[in-house]
Design an enzyme around this catalytic site. Structure first.
Site, PDB file in Angstrom:
ATOM      1  N   TYR A   1     -11.882  -5.509   9.704  1.00 20.50           N
ATOM      2  CA  TYR A   1     -11.209  -5.034  10.928  1.00 20.50           C
ATOM      3  C   TYR A   1     -11.144  -6.163  11.956  1.00 20.50           C
ATOM      4  CZ  TYR A   1     -12.165  -0.680   8.565  1.00 20.50           C
ATOM      5  OH  TYR A   1     -12.197   0.308   7.606  1.00 20.50           O
TER       6      TYR A   1
ATOM      7  N   GLU B   1       0.847  -1.200   0.000  1.00 17.97           N
ATOM      8  CA  GLU B   1       0.000   0.000   0.000  1.00 17.97           C
ATOM      9  C   GLU B   1       0.879   1.245   0.000  1.00 17.97           C
ATOM     10  OE1 GLU B   1      -3.548   0.580   2.699  1.00 17.97           O
ATOM     11  OE2 GLU B   1      -2.410   2.363   3.267  1.00 17.97           O
TER      12      GLU B   1
ATOM     13  N   HIS C   1     -14.150  -2.308  13.755  1.00 24.36           N
ATOM     14  CA  HIS C   1     -14.032  -0.887  13.419  1.00 24.36           C
ATOM     15  C   HIS C   1     -14.358  -0.079  14.679  1.00 24.36           C
ATOM     16  CE1 HIS C   1     -15.177   3.024  11.620  1.00 24.36           C
ATOM     17  NE2 HIS C   1     -14.251   2.705  10.730  1.00 24.36           N
TER      18      HIS C   1
ATOM     19  N   GLN D   1      -7.449  -4.211   8.164  1.00 25.01           N
ATOM     20  CA  GLN D   1      -6.729  -3.177   8.906  1.00 25.01           C
ATOM     21  C   GLN D   1      -5.427  -3.800   9.409  1.00 25.01           C
ATOM     22  OE1 GLN D   1      -5.749  -0.340   9.505  1.00 25.01           O
ATOM     23  NE2 GLN D   1      -7.601   0.564  10.345  1.00 25.01           N
TER      24      GLN D   1
ATOM     25  N   THR E   1      -3.911   4.754  -1.792  1.00 30.71           N
ATOM     26  CA  THR E   1      -4.980   5.275  -0.931  1.00 30.71           C
ATOM     27  C   THR E   1      -5.616   6.521  -1.549  1.00 30.71           C
ATOM     28  OG1 THR E   1      -3.602   6.721   0.408  1.00 30.71           O
ATOM     29  CG2 THR E   1      -3.793   4.440   1.139  1.00 30.71           C
ATOM     30  N   TYR E   2      -6.764   6.865  -0.997  1.00 28.18           N
ATOM     31  CA  TYR E   2      -7.567   7.965  -1.538  1.00 28.18           C
ATOM     32  C   TYR E   2      -8.057   8.831  -0.387  1.00 28.18           C
ATOM     33  CZ  TYR E   2     -11.034  10.175  -4.568  1.00 28.18           C
ATOM     34  OH  TYR E   2     -11.752  11.072  -5.306  1.00 28.18           O
TER      35      TYR E   2
HETATM   36  P1  FAD Z   1     -18.030   0.592   6.409  1.00 30.17           P
HETATM   37  O1  FAD Z   1     -17.926  -0.799   5.919  1.00 30.17           O
HETATM   38  O2  FAD Z   1     -19.140   1.427   5.873  1.00 30.17           O
HETATM   39  O3  FAD Z   1     -18.108   0.533   8.004  1.00 30.17           O
HETATM   40  C1  FAD Z   1     -17.969   1.697   8.795  1.00 30.17           C
HETATM   41  C2  FAD Z   1     -18.664   1.502  10.135  1.00 30.17           C
HETATM   42  O4  FAD Z   1     -20.082   1.525   9.946  1.00 30.17           O
HETATM   43  C3  FAD Z   1     -18.381   0.170  10.823  1.00 30.17           C
HETATM   44  O5  FAD Z   1     -18.450   0.370  12.214  1.00 30.17           O
HETATM   45  C4  FAD Z   1     -19.517  -0.727  10.375  1.00 30.17           C
HETATM   46  O6  FAD Z   1     -19.765  -1.764  11.298  1.00 30.17           O
HETATM   47  C5  FAD Z   1     -20.659   0.273  10.299  1.00 30.17           C
HETATM   48  N1  FAD Z   1     -21.611  -0.039   9.210  1.00 30.17           N
HETATM   49  C6  FAD Z   1     -21.285  -0.456   7.964  1.00 30.17           C
HETATM   50  N2  FAD Z   1     -22.394  -0.584   7.204  1.00 30.17           N
HETATM   51  C7  FAD Z   1     -23.435  -0.213   7.979  1.00 30.17           C
HETATM   52  C8  FAD Z   1     -24.831  -0.119   7.757  1.00 30.17           C
HETATM   53  N3  FAD Z   1     -25.359  -0.429   6.573  1.00 30.17           N
HETATM   54  N4  FAD Z   1     -25.607   0.298   8.789  1.00 30.17           N
HETATM   55  C9  FAD Z   1     -25.072   0.627   9.998  1.00 30.17           C
HETATM   56  N5  FAD Z   1     -23.747   0.556  10.275  1.00 30.17           N
HETATM   57  C10 FAD Z   1     -22.941   0.142   9.269  1.00 30.17           C
HETATM   58  N6  FAD Z   1      -9.668   5.690   4.436  1.00 30.17           N
HETATM   59  C11 FAD Z   1      -9.475   6.661   3.505  1.00 30.17           C
HETATM   60  O7  FAD Z   1      -9.956   7.776   3.681  1.00 30.17           O
HETATM   61  N7  FAD Z   1      -8.748   6.422   2.374  1.00 30.17           N
HETATM   62  C12 FAD Z   1      -8.206   5.206   2.108  1.00 30.17           C
HETATM   63  O8  FAD Z   1      -7.563   5.019   1.073  1.00 30.17           O
HETATM   64  C13 FAD Z   1      -8.381   4.157   3.079  1.00 30.17           C
HETATM   65  N8  FAD Z   1      -7.865   2.926   2.879  1.00 30.17           N
HETATM   66  C14 FAD Z   1      -8.113   1.917   3.788  1.00 30.17           C
HETATM   67  C15 FAD Z   1      -7.645   0.618   3.521  1.00 30.17           C
HETATM   68  C16 FAD Z   1      -7.890  -0.421   4.422  1.00 30.17           C
HETATM   69  C17 FAD Z   1      -7.384  -1.810   4.107  1.00 30.17           C
HETATM   70  C18 FAD Z   1      -8.641  -0.171   5.602  1.00 30.17           C
HETATM   71  C19 FAD Z   1      -8.887  -1.279   6.579  1.00 30.17           C
HETATM   72  C20 FAD Z   1      -9.115   1.113   5.867  1.00 30.17           C
HETATM   73  C21 FAD Z   1      -8.879   2.164   4.967  1.00 30.17           C
HETATM   74  N9  FAD Z   1      -9.358   3.463   5.176  1.00 30.17           N
HETATM   75  C22 FAD Z   1      -9.154   4.451   4.248  1.00 30.17           C
HETATM   76  C23 FAD Z   1     -10.090   3.787   6.415  1.00 30.17           C
HETATM   77  C24 FAD Z   1     -11.616   3.646   6.241  1.00 30.17           C
HETATM   78  O9  FAD Z   1     -12.083   4.533   5.262  1.00 30.17           O
HETATM   79  C25 FAD Z   1     -12.244   3.976   7.597  1.00 30.17           C
HETATM   80  O10 FAD Z   1     -11.883   3.043   8.561  1.00 30.17           O
HETATM   81  C26 FAD Z   1     -13.754   4.156   7.553  1.00 30.17           C
HETATM   82  O11 FAD Z   1     -14.173   4.756   8.780  1.00 30.17           O
HETATM   83  C27 FAD Z   1     -14.507   2.853   7.392  1.00 30.17           C
HETATM   84  O12 FAD Z   1     -14.492   2.418   6.102  1.00 30.17           O
HETATM   85  P2  FAD Z   1     -15.228   1.048   5.667  1.00 30.17           P
HETATM   86  O13 FAD Z   1     -15.198   0.993   4.205  1.00 30.17           O
HETATM   87  O14 FAD Z   1     -14.687  -0.073   6.427  1.00 30.17           O
HETATM   88  O15 FAD Z   1     -16.729   1.421   6.167  1.00 30.17           O
END
Ligand code: FAD
Length: 288
Positions: free
Chosen positions: A149, A19, A153, A180, A53-54
């Site tokens: 995670y 990454e 998360h 993560q 990353t973005y």
């Molecule tokens: P989600 O899957 O949407 O989950 C977020 C939270 O909401 C979790 O607590 C989940 O349990 C909850 N949730 C999910 N869906 C629902 C629903 N339908 N209803 C209610 N609750 C729900 N961030 C950046 O800004 N840029 C990046 O490039 C970046 N790269 C990353 C790469 C990796 C491998 C990882 C692990 C994280 C990365 N992140 C990045 C961080 C990430 O954007 C944050 O952790 C963000 O807060 C959660 O993203 P997610 O896609 O996991 O969200």
């Protein structure tokens, strides 16, 4: 190459990937070239992909595309774009998907993105990553990875709750899970068992950070909401004022972590390089 072709079966030598993040500040062209030159030092290991990353605010959209073009064109390595949805409209995302497919990108990591630090409300058409996954699936031919995670998360009330939401991402088109970063393999193993119990059978790629300083370690532990096994914290603390030995210790720790993950039968290892090749290179040399 698409994710489904990369992570096909568990082998003794799992696919490795890296990454990177877009360099910050002025002179971005020069800084991007420096980053590409740095990643060239890892090319000999034949990585399955480099993920880029973005920024959640979308500020570095052009920059991430420029980097992807160089990863593909100059390094001849498969780029995977990260993409975050909370501050973007459907129209904006649709255009972005067309743009990256036009340059031959095949894979995307679909994310919610971190909430802005100033708490400004920026939701447009998407609130959670599962909605983005669904949108990408309907509007492109990209293969979609999602984030997982092992220590839950930070906003999730429980790991089970978080995994239920992860399952939604898979059901609407998400494939490979990129985790993560973590330091405690036991937490990862029990996460994999839980995924199995939830009938999630998609490949899980472990996020590994070879740490290079005590300050960085503490920052990552806090930022990523992960724990360090107590004995390791004590060991790292001993070397906190000796940079050279600390880096060696980081390499040693990450090597042992990866050796155990390979024994466990991991689908892939994704190194959080923080844009530097040195420690990641040493770990891979130790492993293979
Ligand atoms: P989600 O899957 O949407 O989950 C977020 C939270 O909401 C979790 O607590 C989940 O349990 C909850 N949730 C999910 N869906 C629902 C629903 N339908 N209803 C209610 N609750 C729900 N961030 C950046 O800004 N840029 C990046 O490039 C970046 N790269 C990353 C790469 C990796 C491998 C990882 C692990 C994280 C990365 N992140 C990045 C961080 C990430 O954007 C944050 O952790 C963000 O807060 C959660 O993203 P997610 O896609 O996991 O969200």
């Amino acid at each position: 190459m698409k994710l489904s072709e990369i992570y096909t079966k568990k082998t003794k030598k799992p696919p490795i990937s890296f990454e990177i993040f877009p360099p910050k500040g002025k002179n971005s062209e020069e800084k991007i070239q420096t980053l590409i030159n740095e990643m060239a030092k890892l090319k000999e290991f034949n990585p399955a992909l480099i993920s880029i990353t973005y920024g959640a605010g979308g500020a570095n959209r052009e920059c991430t595309i420029d980097i992807a073009k160089k990863v593909k064109g100059e390094l001849e390595i498969n780029p995977m774009q990260h993409f975050t949805c909370i501050c973007s409209s459907k129209n904006y995302i649709g255009n972005y998907l067309n743009e990256i497919e036009a340059i031959g990108i095949e894979n995307i990591l679909a994310l919610k993105g971190d909430e802005p630090k100033d708490n400004s409300v920026c939701y447009q058409d998407f609130k959670f990553a599962n909605e983005l996954v669904e949108f990408i699936k309907k509007n492109s031919n990209l293969e979609i990875a999602v984030a997982g995670y092992p220590e839950k998360h930070q906003t999730a009330p429980s790991l089970d709750d978080d995994i239920k939401h992860l399952k939604k991402k898979i059901e609407v088109g998400g494939g490979t899970i990129f985790t993560q970063l973590f330091f405690d393999n036991e937490k990862f193993y029990s996460y994999c068992n839980k995924l199995h119990a939830f009938k999630i059978e998609t490949p899980v790629v472990a996020g590994i950070l070879p740490v290079t300083s005590f300050g960085q370690l503490n920052k990552m532990v806090e930022m990523c909401n992960v724990k360090l096994p107590k004995n390791m914290l004590e060991k790292f603390e001993k070397f906190k004022n000796n940079e050279e030995d600390f880096i060696k210790m980081g390499v040693e720790f990450a090597t042992i972590q990866c050796e155990k993950l390979i024994e466990f039968g991991i689908s892939g290892i994704h190194f959080y390089t923080l844009n530097k090749a040195h420690s990641t290179k040493k770990v891979i040399q130790n492993l293979f």
